[in-house]
Design a protein around this motif. Structure first.
Motif, PDB file in Angstrom:
ATOM      1  N   GLY A  56       8.818  12.142   8.659  1.00  0.00           N
ATOM      2  CA  GLY A  56       9.504  13.414   8.460  1.00  0.00           C
ATOM      3  C   GLY A  56      11.009  13.253   8.349  1.00  0.00           C
ATOM      4  N   VAL A  57      11.572  12.387   9.182  1.00  0.00           N
ATOM      5  CA  VAL A  57      13.023  12.162   9.146  1.00  0.00           C
ATOM      6  C   VAL A  57      13.424  11.454   7.852  1.00  0.00           C
ATOM      7  CG1 VAL A  57      14.925  10.914  10.256  1.00  0.00           C
ATOM      8  CG2 VAL A  57      13.338  12.221  11.643  1.00  0.00           C
ATOM      9  N   ILE A  58      12.593  10.542   7.389  1.00  0.00           N
ATOM     10  CA  ILE A  58      12.893   9.859   6.117  1.00  0.00           C
ATOM     11  C   ILE A  58      12.967  10.874   4.982  1.00  0.00           C
ATOM     12  CG2 ILE A  58      11.912   8.290   4.377  1.00  0.00           C
ATOM     13  CD1 ILE A  58      10.885   6.599   6.798  1.00  0.00           C
ATOM     14  N   VAL A  59      11.984  11.770   4.898  1.00  0.00           N
ATOM     15  CA  VAL A  59      11.992  12.797   3.854  1.00  0.00           C
ATOM     16  C   VAL A  59      13.183  13.736   4.048  1.00  0.00           C
ATOM     17  CG1 VAL A  59      10.699  14.728   2.844  1.00  0.00           C
ATOM     18  CG2 VAL A  59       9.510  12.630   3.465  1.00  0.00           C
ATOM     19  N   THR A  60      13.511  14.050   5.301  1.00  0.00           N
ATOM     20  CA  THR A  60      14.654  14.916   5.605  1.00  0.00           C
ATOM     21  C   THR A  60      15.951  14.323   5.070  1.00  0.00           C
ATOM     22  OG1 THR A  60      13.631  15.795   7.611  1.00  0.00           O
ATOM     23  CG2 THR A  60      16.022  15.924   7.477  1.00  0.00           C
ATOM     24  N   VAL A  61      16.213  13.078   5.422  1.00  0.00           N
ATOM     25  CA  VAL A  61      17.470  12.438   5.028  1.00  0.00           C
ATOM     26  C   VAL A  61      17.564  12.330   3.508  1.00  0.00           C
ATOM     27  CG1 VAL A  61      18.800  10.286   5.135  1.00  0.00           C
ATOM     28  CG2 VAL A  61      17.762  11.197   7.206  1.00  0.00           C
ATOM     29  N   LEU A  62      16.491  11.888   2.870  1.00  0.00           N
ATOM     30  CA  LEU A  62      16.509  11.769   1.408  1.00  0.00           C
ATOM     31  C   LEU A  62      16.709  13.133   0.745  1.00  0.00           C
ATOM     32  CD1 LEU A  62      13.624   9.184   0.857  1.00  0.00           C
ATOM     33  CD2 LEU A  62      16.079   8.805   0.547  1.00  0.00           C
ATOM     34  N   SER A  63      15.988  14.142   1.220  1.00  0.00           N
ATOM     35  CA  SER A  63      16.099  15.488   0.632  1.00  0.00           C
ATOM     36  C   SER A  63      17.496  16.053   0.796  1.00  0.00           C
ATOM     37  CB  SER A  63      15.085  16.432   1.282  1.00  0.00           C
ATOM     38  OG  SER A  63      13.773  15.970   1.081  1.00  0.00           O
ATOM     39  N   LEU A  64      18.080  15.884   1.981  1.00  0.00           N
ATOM     40  CA  LEU A  64      19.425  16.415   2.216  1.00  0.00           C
ATOM     41  C   LEU A  64      20.477  15.680   1.381  1.00  0.00           C
ATOM     42  CD1 LEU A  64      19.387  17.113   6.045  1.00  0.00           C
ATOM     43  CD2 LEU A  64      19.617  18.790   4.204  1.00  0.00           C
ATOM     44  N   LEU A  65      20.373  14.375   1.302  1.00  0.00           N
ATOM     45  CA  LEU A  65      21.347  13.627   0.506  1.00  0.00           C
ATOM     46  C   LEU A  65      21.271  14.017  -0.969  1.00  0.00           C
ATOM     47  CD1 LEU A  65      21.173  10.064   2.126  1.00  0.00           C
ATOM     48  CD2 LEU A  65      22.989  11.769   2.354  1.00  0.00           C
ATOM     49  N   ILE A  66      20.053  14.109  -1.489  1.00  0.00           N
ATOM     50  CA  ILE A  66      19.899  14.455  -2.912  1.00  0.00           C
ATOM     51  C   ILE A  66      20.397  15.868  -3.182  1.00  0.00           C
ATOM     52  CG2 ILE A  66      18.215  14.856  -4.749  1.00  0.00           C
ATOM     53  CD1 ILE A  66      16.559  12.538  -3.435  1.00  0.00           C
ATOM     54  N   THR A  67      19.980  16.833  -2.370  1.00  0.00           N
ATOM     55  CA  THR A  67      20.384  18.221  -2.627  1.00  0.00           C
ATOM     56  C   THR A  67      21.860  18.445  -2.351  1.00  0.00           C
ATOM     57  OG1 THR A  67      19.644  18.913  -0.419  1.00  0.00           O
ATOM     58  CG2 THR A  67      18.099  19.224  -2.256  1.00  0.00           C
ATOM     59  N   ASN A  68      22.409  17.732  -1.385  1.00  0.00           N
ATOM     60  CA  ASN A  68      23.841  17.897  -1.115  1.00  0.00           C
ATOM     61  C   ASN A  68      24.719  17.277  -2.197  1.00  0.00           C
ATOM     62  OD1 ASN A  68      23.264  19.395   1.115  1.00  0.00           O
ATOM     63  ND2 ASN A  68      24.027  17.942   2.609  1.00  0.00           N
ATOM     64  N   PHE A  69      24.167  16.366  -2.991  1.00  0.00           N
ATOM     65  CA  PHE A  69      24.912  15.910  -4.171  1.00  0.00           C
ATOM     66  C   PHE A  69      25.127  17.069  -5.125  1.00  0.00           C
ATOM     67  CE2 PHE A  69      23.315  11.416  -3.392  1.00  0.00           C
ATOM     68  CZ  PHE A  69      24.551  10.944  -2.999  1.00  0.00           C
ATOM     69  N   TYR A  70      24.152  17.957  -5.217  1.00  0.00           N
ATOM     70  CA  TYR A  70      24.252  19.139  -6.090  1.00  0.00           C
ATOM     71  C   TYR A  70      25.005  20.286  -5.434  1.00  0.00           C
ATOM     72  CZ  TYR A  70      20.722  17.077  -9.148  1.00  0.00           C
ATOM     73  OH  TYR A  70      20.041  16.257  -9.993  1.00  0.00           O
ATOM     74  N   LEU A  71      24.712  20.536  -4.160  1.00  0.00           N
ATOM     75  CA  LEU A  71      25.233  21.727  -3.488  1.00  0.00           C
ATOM     76  C   LEU A  71      26.557  21.500  -2.767  1.00  0.00           C
ATOM     77  CD1 LEU A  71      21.861  22.987  -1.969  1.00  0.00           C
ATOM     78  CD2 LEU A  71      22.977  23.737  -4.086  1.00  0.00           C
ATOM     79  N   GLY A  72      26.903  20.266  -2.520  1.00  0.00           N
ATOM     80  CA  GLY A  72      28.151  19.952  -1.830  1.00  0.00           C
ATOM     81  C   GLY A  72      27.921  19.042  -0.642  1.00  0.00           C
ATOM     82  N   MET A  73      28.580  17.920  -0.656  1.00  0.00           N
ATOM     83  CA  MET A  73      28.459  16.925   0.397  1.00  0.00           C
ATOM     84  C   MET A  73      29.681  17.024   1.291  1.00  0.00           C
ATOM     85  SD  MET A  73      26.403  14.307   1.250  1.00  0.00           S
ATOM     86  CE  MET A  73      25.611  13.724  -0.232  1.00  0.00           C
ATOM     87  N   GLY A  74      29.471  16.930   2.582  1.00  0.00           N
ATOM     88  CA  GLY A  74      30.585  16.961   3.514  1.00  0.00           C
ATOM     89  C   GLY A  74      30.121  16.570   4.903  1.00  0.00           C
ATOM     90  N   VAL A  75      30.983  16.787   5.882  1.00  0.00           N
ATOM     91  CA  VAL A  75      30.641  16.414   7.258  1.00  0.00           C
ATOM     92  C   VAL A  75      29.442  17.207   7.768  1.00  0.00           C
ATOM     93  CG1 VAL A  75      32.937  15.595   7.872  1.00  0.00           C
ATOM     94  CG2 VAL A  75      32.359  17.986   8.215  1.00  0.00           C
ATOM     95  N   TRP A  76      29.185  18.381   7.169  1.00  0.00           N
ATOM     96  CA  TRP A  76      28.048  19.195   7.594  1.00  0.00           C
ATOM     97  C   TRP A  76      26.719  18.517   7.296  1.00  0.00           C
ATOM     98  CZ3 TRP A  76      31.602  20.667   3.910  1.00  0.00           C
ATOM     99  CH2 TRP A  76      31.195  20.534   2.588  1.00  0.00           C
ATOM    100  N   THR A  77      26.708  17.529   6.409  1.00  0.00           N
ATOM    101  CA  THR A  77      25.470  16.816   6.101  1.00  0.00           C
ATOM    102  C   THR A  77      24.925  16.142   7.354  1.00  0.00           C
ATOM    103  OG1 THR A  77      26.222  16.459   3.835  1.00  0.00           O
ATOM    104  CG2 THR A  77      24.422  15.066   4.610  1.00  0.00           C
ATOM    105  N   PHE A  78      25.812  15.593   8.178  1.00  0.00           N
ATOM    106  CA  PHE A  78      25.369  14.944   9.417  1.00  0.00           C
ATOM    107  C   PHE A  78      24.770  15.960  10.380  1.00  0.00           C
ATOM    108  CE2 PHE A  78      28.802  12.112   7.904  1.00  0.00           C
ATOM    109  CZ  PHE A  78      28.034  10.987   7.667  1.00  0.00           C
ATOM    110  N   SER A  79      25.403  17.130  10.490  1.00  0.00           N
ATOM    111  CA  SER A  79      24.858  18.143  11.386  1.00  0.00           C
ATOM    112  C   SER A  79      23.535  18.681  10.843  1.00  0.00           C
ATOM    113  CB  SER A  79      25.866  19.271  11.629  1.00  0.00           C
ATOM    114  OG  SER A  79      26.309  19.843  10.431  1.00  0.00           O
TER     115      SER A  79
END
Length: 178
Positions: A56-79
């Motif tokens: 679940g965490v693997i899918v979480t991290v990959l999904s967040l990284l990919i979508t945040n490339f589109y929606l905006g990457m920042g320090v909030w990605t870690f939170s």
């Protein structure tokens, strides 16, 4: 043989987790116009319940990284990663309770509450990162978004859980035939 070893990935499992990651990415991007309403949280909970916390965490991290490339990457990605990981951890702990495991509506209620848990965790981390002095004011200002997140999770869980269960049954039946 060690008791705490993590089972290795099979090629089929890597492909399946990739498809689940793609579903999370498409779901999050498709519903981006509605604040905090997305099927990603629901899908991640179902993935953790069926495949375990680490998958679940693997899918979480990959999904967040990919979508945040589109929606905006920042320090909030870690939170976001920490918030979703805690949701998955609690889901896996609750999955050990037979009553939780048996009833989809109990899981759907958890997914609703997960929207509030996510908002709370992000508020705690964000107040530290941004040096905000009044946690409660910041948290309460975001409660309407947490409510949208929770209601969206609940609705998506009711819609997607039977489909996901059928998919898992088909996958298990194929494994038995091989």
């Amino acid at each position: 043989m060690r008791g705490n070893t993590i089972r290795p990935f099979t090629t089929q499992e890597i492909a399946f987790l990739s498809l689940l990651t793609a579903a999370c990415v498409v779901g999050r991007l498709m519903f981006q116009f509605i604040p905090n309403v997305q099927p990603m949280t629901t899908l991640l909970i179902m993935i953790a319940l069926h495949f375990g916390f680490s998958r679940g965490v693997i899918v979480t991290v990959l999904s967040l990284l990919i979508t945040n490339f589109y929606l905006g990457m920042g320090v909030w990605t870690f939170s976001q990663i920490i918030g979703f990981s805690l949701i998955l951890l609690f889901a896996c702990l609750l999955n050990a309770i037979p009553f939780f495991k048996r009833f989809i509506w109990i899981q759907a209620i958890y997914s609703l509450l997960a929207g509030y848990l996510y908002g709370f965790v992000l508020a705690v981390i964000d107040t530290q990162i941004y040096g905000l002095t009044n946690f409660w004011a910041y948290y309460l200002a975001g409660l309407s978004f947490d409510t949208l997140h929770g209601l969206g999770n609940f609705g998506f869980y009711i819609l997607l859980a039977p489909v996901f269960q059928r998919l898992m049954n088909n996958k298990n039946n194929q494994k038995k035939r091989l």
